[in-house]
Design a protein around this motif. Structure first.
Motif, short mmCIF file in Angstrom:
data_model
loop_
_atom_site.label_atom_id
_atom_site.label_comp_id
_atom_site.label_asym_id
_atom_site.label_seq_id
_atom_site.Cartn_x
_atom_site.Cartn_y
_atom_site.Cartn_z
N SER A 1 0.82 -1.21 0.00
CA SER A 1 0.00 0.00 0.00
C SER A 1 0.85 1.26 0.00
CB SER A 1 -0.94 0.01 1.21
OG SER A 1 -0.22 0.23 2.42
N LEU A 2 2.16 1.13 0.27
CA LEU A 2 3.06 2.28 0.22
C LEU A 2 3.39 2.68 -1.21
CD1 LEU A 2 5.65 1.23 2.97
CD2 LEU A 2 3.62 2.66 3.26
N THR A 3 3.13 1.81 -2.17
CA THR A 3 3.56 2.03 -3.54
C THR A 3 2.56 2.89 -4.31
OG1 THR A 3 2.44 0.05 -4.38
CG2 THR A 3 4.68 -0.22 -3.53
N GLN A 4 2.99 3.33 -5.50
CA GLN A 4 2.12 4.14 -6.36
C GLN A 4 0.88 3.37 -6.79
OE1 GLN A 4 2.46 7.31 -7.26
NE2 GLN A 4 4.46 7.73 -6.38
N ARG A 5 1.05 2.08 -7.03
CA ARG A 5 -0.07 1.28 -7.51
C ARG A 5 -1.04 0.94 -6.39
NH1 ARG A 5 0.52 -4.42 -10.87
NH2 ARG A 5 -1.70 -4.78 -11.23
N GLY A 6 -0.52 0.70 -5.18
CA GLY A 6 -1.37 0.39 -4.05
C GLY A 6 -2.10 -0.92 -4.19
N ILE A 7 -3.14 -1.11 -3.35
CA ILE A 7 -3.96 -2.32 -3.40
C ILE A 7 -5.43 -1.93 -3.30
CG2 ILE A 7 -2.17 -3.77 -2.36
CD1 ILE A 7 -3.77 -3.60 0.28
N THR A 8 -6.29 -2.84 -3.72
CA THR A 8 -7.74 -2.68 -3.54
C THR A 8 -8.17 -3.72 -2.51
OG1 THR A 8 -7.93 -2.03 -5.87
CG2 THR A 8 -9.96 -2.62 -4.73
N PRO A 9 -8.27 -3.33 -1.23
CA PRO A 9 -8.42 -4.34 -0.17
C PRO A 9 -9.77 -5.02 -0.10
CG PRO A 9 -8.47 -2.12 0.74
CD PRO A 9 -8.13 -1.98 -0.70
N LEU A 10 -10.83 -4.37 -0.59
CA LEU A 10 -12.17 -4.95 -0.44
C LEU A 10 -12.97 -4.86 -1.75
CD1 LEU A 10 -13.10 -3.48 3.06
CD2 LEU A 10 -12.71 -5.90 2.54
N PRO A 11 -12.50 -5.50 -2.82
CA PRO A 11 -13.28 -5.46 -4.05
C PRO A 11 -14.63 -6.18 -3.85
CG PRO A 11 -11.54 -7.10 -4.19
CD PRO A 11 -11.32 -6.35 -2.92
N PRO A 12 -15.70 -5.78 -4.52
CA PRO A 12 -15.74 -4.81 -5.62
C PRO A 12 -15.79 -3.35 -5.20
CG PRO A 12 -17.91 -5.70 -5.29
CD PRO A 12 -17.01 -6.42 -4.31
N ILE A 13 -15.68 -3.06 -3.90
CA ILE A 13 -15.62 -1.66 -3.48
C ILE A 13 -14.37 -1.04 -4.11
CG2 ILE A 13 -15.41 -0.10 -1.50
CD1 ILE A 13 -16.78 -2.27 0.18
N PRO A 14 -14.50 0.05 -4.85
CA PRO A 14 -13.36 0.58 -5.62
C PRO A 14 -12.32 1.31 -4.79
CG PRO A 14 -15.29 1.98 -5.93
CD PRO A 14 -15.75 0.81 -5.11
N PHE A 15 -12.46 1.33 -3.48
CA PHE A 15 -11.49 2.05 -2.64
C PHE A 15 -10.09 1.46 -2.79
CE2 PHE A 15 -9.18 1.84 1.45
CZ PHE A 15 -8.83 3.16 1.55
N LYS A 16 -9.10 2.33 -3.03
CA LYS A 16 -7.71 1.89 -3.15
C LYS A 16 -6.93 2.39 -1.94
CE LYS A 16 -6.21 0.85 -7.82
NZ LYS A 16 -5.52 -0.37 -7.42
N LEU A 17 -6.16 1.49 -1.33
CA LEU A 17 -5.24 1.87 -0.27
C LEU A 17 -3.90 2.14 -0.92
CD1 LEU A 17 -4.82 2.24 2.76
CD2 LEU A 17 -4.29 -0.19 2.93
N ARG A 18 -3.57 3.42 -1.08
CA ARG A 18 -2.41 3.79 -1.89
C ARG A 18 -1.78 5.06 -1.30
NH1 ARG A 18 -3.86 4.41 -8.02
NH2 ARG A 18 -5.25 5.96 -7.10
N LEU A 19 -0.63 4.89 -0.64
CA LEU A 19 0.02 6.03 0.00
C LEU A 19 1.01 6.75 -0.91
CD1 LEU A 19 0.62 4.52 3.55
CD2 LEU A 19 -1.32 5.82 2.70
N LYS A 20 1.38 6.13 -2.03
CA LYS A 20 2.22 6.74 -3.06
C LYS A 20 3.57 7.25 -2.52
CE LYS A 20 -1.73 8.32 -5.82
NZ LYS A 20 -2.37 9.46 -6.51
N LEU A 21 4.17 6.46 -1.62
CA LEU A 21 5.47 6.85 -1.08
C LEU A 21 6.63 6.37 -1.94
CD1 LEU A 21 4.96 6.21 2.75
CD2 LEU A 21 4.72 8.36 1.48
N MET A 22 6.38 5.42 -2.83
CA MET A 22 7.50 4.81 -3.56
C MET A 22 7.01 4.11 -4.82
SD MET A 22 8.13 1.33 -1.36
CE MET A 22 8.89 0.52 -2.77
N SER A 23 7.94 3.83 -5.72
CA SER A 23 7.72 2.95 -6.86
C SER A 23 8.82 1.90 -6.85
CB SER A 23 7.76 3.73 -8.18
OG SER A 23 6.68 4.63 -8.26
N THR A 24 8.45 0.64 -6.97
CA THR A 24 9.42 -0.45 -6.89
C THR A 24 10.47 -0.33 -7.98
OG1 THR A 24 7.70 -1.90 -6.01
CG2 THR A 24 9.69 -2.95 -6.87
#
Length: 237
Positions: free
Chosen positions: A186-209
Protein backbone atom coordinates in the motif's frame (compact mmCIF):
# COMPACT_ATOMS: atom_id res chain seq x y z
CA UNK A 1 8.11 -3.70 -3.14
CA UNK A 2 10.80 -6.28 -3.91
CA UNK A 3 10.36 -9.86 -2.73
CA UNK A 4 13.47 -9.86 -0.54
CA UNK A 5 12.21 -6.73 1.25
CA UNK A 6 8.81 -8.36 1.83
CA UNK A 7 10.55 -11.44 3.23
CA UNK A 8 12.67 -9.48 5.72
CA UNK A 9 10.04 -6.96 6.77
CA UNK A 10 6.96 -9.19 7.09
CA UNK A 11 8.81 -12.10 8.73
CA UNK A 12 10.85 -9.88 11.06
CA UNK A 13 7.93 -7.76 12.23
CA UNK A 14 5.63 -10.77 12.62
CA UNK A 15 8.04 -12.78 14.77
CA UNK A 16 8.95 -9.71 16.84
CA UNK A 17 5.31 -8.87 17.56
CA UNK A 18 4.54 -12.48 18.43
CA UNK A 19 7.49 -12.62 20.80
CA UNK A 20 6.50 -9.34 22.48
CA UNK A 21 2.95 -10.65 22.93
CA UNK A 22 4.22 -13.86 24.53
CA UNK A 23 3.56 -16.35 21.73
CA UNK A 24 6.02 -19.22 21.39
CA UNK A 25 8.27 -18.87 18.33
CA UNK A 26 8.43 -22.35 16.82
CA UNK A 27 10.11 -23.60 13.66
CA UNK A 28 6.72 -24.13 11.94
CA UNK A 29 5.69 -20.59 12.90
CA UNK A 30 8.89 -19.17 11.41
CA UNK A 31 8.41 -21.17 8.21
CA UNK A 32 4.75 -20.10 7.86
CA UNK A 33 5.64 -16.46 8.50
CA UNK A 34 8.36 -16.57 5.83
CA UNK A 35 6.13 -18.24 3.24
CA UNK A 36 3.22 -15.91 4.02
CA UNK A 37 5.51 -12.91 3.57
CA UNK A 38 5.85 -13.86 -0.11
CA UNK A 39 2.56 -15.67 -0.70
CA UNK A 40 0.46 -12.69 -1.94
CA UNK A 41 2.81 -12.40 -4.94
CA UNK A 42 2.19 -15.99 -6.02
CA UNK A 43 -0.13 -14.49 -8.65
CA UNK A 44 2.95 -12.95 -10.31
CA UNK A 45 4.95 -15.62 -12.21
CA UNK A 46 8.17 -13.60 -11.96
CA UNK A 47 7.93 -13.03 -8.21
CA UNK A 48 10.63 -14.28 -5.84
CA UNK A 49 8.49 -17.09 -4.45
CA UNK A 50 7.42 -18.46 -7.84
CA UNK A 51 10.89 -18.14 -9.39
CA UNK A 52 12.43 -20.08 -6.50
CA UNK A 53 9.70 -22.73 -6.54
CA UNK A 54 9.69 -23.05 -10.36
CA UNK A 55 13.22 -22.25 -11.57
CA UNK A 56 14.24 -21.83 -15.20
CA UNK A 57 15.66 -25.36 -15.56
CA UNK A 58 12.24 -26.79 -14.66
CA UNK A 59 10.67 -24.74 -17.46
CA UNK A 60 13.27 -26.09 -19.90
CA UNK A 61 12.42 -29.66 -18.82
CA UNK A 62 8.74 -28.96 -19.41
CA UNK A 63 9.46 -27.56 -22.88
CA UNK A 64 11.50 -30.63 -23.85
CA UNK A 65 8.76 -32.91 -22.51
CA UNK A 66 6.10 -31.09 -24.51
CA UNK A 67 8.13 -31.34 -27.72
CA UNK A 68 8.69 -35.04 -27.02
CA UNK A 69 4.96 -35.51 -26.47
CA UNK A 70 4.24 -33.73 -29.75
CA UNK A 71 6.61 -36.06 -31.63
CA UNK A 72 5.00 -39.09 -29.96
CA UNK A 73 1.49 -37.94 -30.90
CA UNK A 74 2.57 -37.51 -34.50
CA UNK A 75 4.11 -40.98 -34.94
CA UNK A 76 2.12 -43.11 -32.47
CA UNK A 77 -1.12 -43.12 -34.48
CA UNK A 78 -3.12 -42.02 -31.46
CA UNK A 79 -5.39 -40.23 -33.92
CA UNK A 80 -5.89 -40.67 -37.66
CA UNK A 81 -4.36 -38.11 -40.05
CA UNK A 82 -4.69 -35.16 -40.12
CA UNK A 83 -5.76 -35.11 -36.47
CA UNK A 84 -2.43 -36.53 -35.34
CA UNK A 85 -0.73 -33.51 -36.93
CA UNK A 86 -3.19 -31.14 -35.29
CA UNK A 87 -2.63 -32.72 -31.85
CA UNK A 88 1.14 -32.65 -32.28
CA UNK A 89 1.12 -29.00 -33.30
CA UNK A 90 -1.19 -28.10 -30.43
CA UNK A 91 0.95 -29.77 -27.77
CA UNK A 92 4.23 -28.64 -29.34
CA UNK A 93 3.09 -25.02 -29.57
CA UNK A 94 2.59 -24.89 -25.79
CA UNK A 95 6.36 -25.30 -25.35
CA UNK A 96 6.86 -21.91 -27.04
CA UNK A 97 4.68 -20.00 -24.58
CA UNK A 98 6.38 -17.16 -22.65
CA UNK A 99 7.99 -18.02 -19.32
CA UNK A 100 5.13 -16.43 -17.36
CA UNK A 101 2.55 -18.69 -19.05
CA UNK A 102 4.73 -21.76 -18.65
CA UNK A 103 5.02 -21.07 -14.93
CA UNK A 104 1.23 -20.85 -14.73
CA UNK A 105 1.03 -24.20 -16.52
CA UNK A 106 3.52 -25.75 -14.08
CA UNK A 107 1.48 -24.40 -11.15
CA UNK A 108 -1.67 -26.04 -12.53
CA UNK A 109 0.15 -29.35 -13.11
CA UNK A 110 1.53 -29.30 -9.55
CA UNK A 111 -1.97 -28.57 -8.24
CA UNK A 112 -3.41 -31.55 -10.14
CA UNK A 113 -0.65 -33.78 -8.78
CA UNK A 114 -1.35 -32.61 -5.22
CA UNK A 115 -5.07 -33.30 -5.62
CA UNK A 116 -4.44 -36.76 -7.09
CA UNK A 117 -1.41 -38.21 -5.31
CA UNK A 118 -0.72 -36.36 -2.04
CA UNK A 119 -3.38 -37.77 0.27
CA UNK A 120 -0.78 -38.48 2.94
CA UNK A 121 -0.29 -34.74 3.43
CA UNK A 122 -3.96 -33.93 4.01
CA UNK A 123 -5.03 -31.11 4.48
CA UNK A 124 -1.89 -29.26 3.38
CA UNK A 125 -1.99 -30.81 -0.10
CA UNK A 126 -5.47 -29.45 -0.76
CA UNK A 127 -4.58 -26.05 0.68
CA UNK A 128 -1.51 -25.79 -1.55
CA UNK A 129 -3.41 -27.07 -4.60
CA UNK A 130 -6.24 -24.56 -4.16
CA UNK A 131 -3.77 -21.70 -3.70
CA UNK A 132 -1.92 -22.71 -6.89
CA UNK A 133 -5.11 -22.97 -8.96
CA UNK A 134 -6.45 -19.61 -7.81
CA UNK A 135 -3.10 -17.87 -8.20
CA UNK A 136 -2.59 -19.11 -11.75
CA UNK A 137 -5.82 -17.55 -13.02
CA UNK A 138 -6.16 -14.23 -11.12
CA UNK A 139 -4.39 -11.00 -12.18
CA UNK A 140 -1.47 -9.59 -10.18
CA UNK A 141 -2.52 -7.59 -7.12
CA UNK A 142 -6.01 -8.92 -7.54
CA UNK A 143 -7.65 -11.42 -5.20
CA UNK A 144 -4.41 -12.34 -3.40
CA UNK A 145 -3.95 -8.69 -2.37
CA UNK A 146 -7.26 -8.30 -0.55
CA UNK A 147 -8.48 -8.61 3.04
CA UNK A 148 -10.50 -11.61 1.86
CA UNK A 149 -7.23 -13.41 1.13
CA UNK A 150 -5.85 -12.49 4.56
CA UNK A 151 -8.96 -13.88 6.26
CA UNK A 152 -9.02 -16.98 4.06
CA UNK A 153 -5.35 -17.78 4.57
CA UNK A 154 -5.62 -17.26 8.33
CA UNK A 155 -8.70 -19.49 8.50
CA UNK A 156 -7.03 -22.24 6.45
CA UNK A 157 -4.02 -22.19 8.77
CA UNK A 158 -6.22 -22.17 11.87
CA UNK A 159 -8.27 -25.22 10.93
CA UNK A 160 -5.29 -27.07 9.45
CA UNK A 161 -3.27 -26.64 12.64
CA UNK A 162 -5.96 -27.69 15.15
CA UNK A 163 -4.54 -31.20 15.44
CA UNK A 164 -0.89 -30.11 15.58
CA UNK A 165 0.86 -30.03 18.94
CA UNK A 166 2.77 -26.85 18.14
CA UNK A 167 0.33 -25.35 15.64
CA UNK A 168 -1.53 -22.92 17.87
CA UNK A 169 0.28 -19.84 16.63
CA UNK A 170 0.53 -20.76 12.96
CA UNK A 171 -2.56 -18.82 11.91
CA UNK A 172 -1.30 -15.74 13.76
CA UNK A 173 2.13 -15.98 12.12
CA UNK A 174 0.64 -16.57 8.68
CA UNK A 175 -2.18 -14.05 8.87
CA UNK A 176 -0.04 -11.25 10.30
CA UNK A 177 2.83 -11.80 7.88
CA UNK A 178 0.41 -11.90 4.93
CA UNK A 179 -1.30 -8.69 6.09
CA UNK A 180 2.06 -6.93 6.48
CA UNK A 181 2.87 -7.75 2.86
CA UNK A 182 -0.33 -5.98 1.79
CA UNK A 183 0.45 -3.03 4.06
CA UNK A 184 3.89 -2.72 2.47
CA UNK A 185 2.36 -2.79 -1.02
CA UNK A 186 0.00 0.00 0.00
CA UNK A 187 3.06 2.28 0.22
CA UNK A 188 3.56 2.03 -3.54
CA UNK A 189 2.12 4.14 -6.36
CA UNK A 190 -0.07 1.28 -7.51
CA UNK A 191 -1.37 0.39 -4.05
CA UNK A 192 -3.96 -2.32 -3.40
CA UNK A 193 -7.74 -2.68 -3.54
CA UNK A 194 -8.42 -4.34 -0.17
CA UNK A 195 -12.17 -4.95 -0.44
CA UNK A 196 -13.28 -5.46 -4.05
CA UNK A 197 -15.74 -4.81 -5.62
CA UNK A 198 -15.62 -1.66 -3.48
CA UNK A 199 -13.36 0.58 -5.62
CA UNK A 200 -11.49 2.05 -2.64
CA UNK A 201 -7.71 1.89 -3.15
CA UNK A 202 -5.24 1.87 -0.27
CA UNK A 203 -2.41 3.79 -1.89
CA UNK A 204 0.02 6.03 0.00
CA UNK A 205 2.22 6.74 -3.06
CA UNK A 206 5.47 6.85 -1.08
CA UNK A 207 7.50 4.81 -3.56
CA UNK A 208 7.72 2.95 -6.86
CA UNK A 209 9.42 -0.45 -6.89
CA UNK A 210 12.84 -0.42 -8.54
CA UNK A 211 13.38 3.34 -8.37
CA UNK A 212 15.95 5.19 -6.26
CA UNK A 213 13.25 6.51 -3.96
CA UNK A 214 11.66 3.07 -3.80
CA UNK A 215 14.95 1.44 -2.80
CA UNK A 216 15.48 4.11 -0.12
CA UNK A 217 12.01 3.51 1.36
CA UNK A 218 12.53 -0.26 1.31
CA UNK A 219 15.94 0.05 3.01
CA UNK A 220 14.44 2.34 5.65
CA UNK A 221 11.68 -0.18 6.38
CA UNK A 222 14.28 -2.96 6.65
CA UNK A 223 16.32 -0.88 9.13
CA UNK A 224 13.23 -0.27 11.28
CA UNK A 225 12.47 -4.00 11.12
CA UNK A 226 15.97 -4.92 12.32
CA UNK A 227 15.66 -2.43 15.18
CA UNK A 228 12.35 -4.03 16.19
CA UNK A 229 13.89 -7.53 15.99
CA UNK A 230 16.79 -6.46 18.23
CA UNK A 231 14.38 -4.87 20.71
CA UNK A 232 12.06 -7.91 20.77
CA UNK A 233 14.67 -10.68 20.96
CA UNK A 234 17.72 -9.04 22.55
CA UNK A 235 16.73 -6.06 24.67
CA UNK A 236 13.40 -7.32 26.01
CA UNK A 237 13.66 -9.85 28.85
Amino acid sequence: MMGKSHLVISTGVTLSVMNLLGYEITIPAIAVAAVSALLPDIDEPNSLLVRKAIPEFLLRILQVALIGAAVYLYFAEVAAPPWNIALALLVGSVSFLPGRRLRHLVMLLIALALFAFADDYDPWNYIAACVLVVSSVVPHRGLTHTLYAVAGWGALLYFASLEMNDGGSLWIAGGLSYALHLLADSLTQRGITPLPPIPFKLRLKLMSTGTKKGNAVENLCIVFTLILVIYAFVLTP
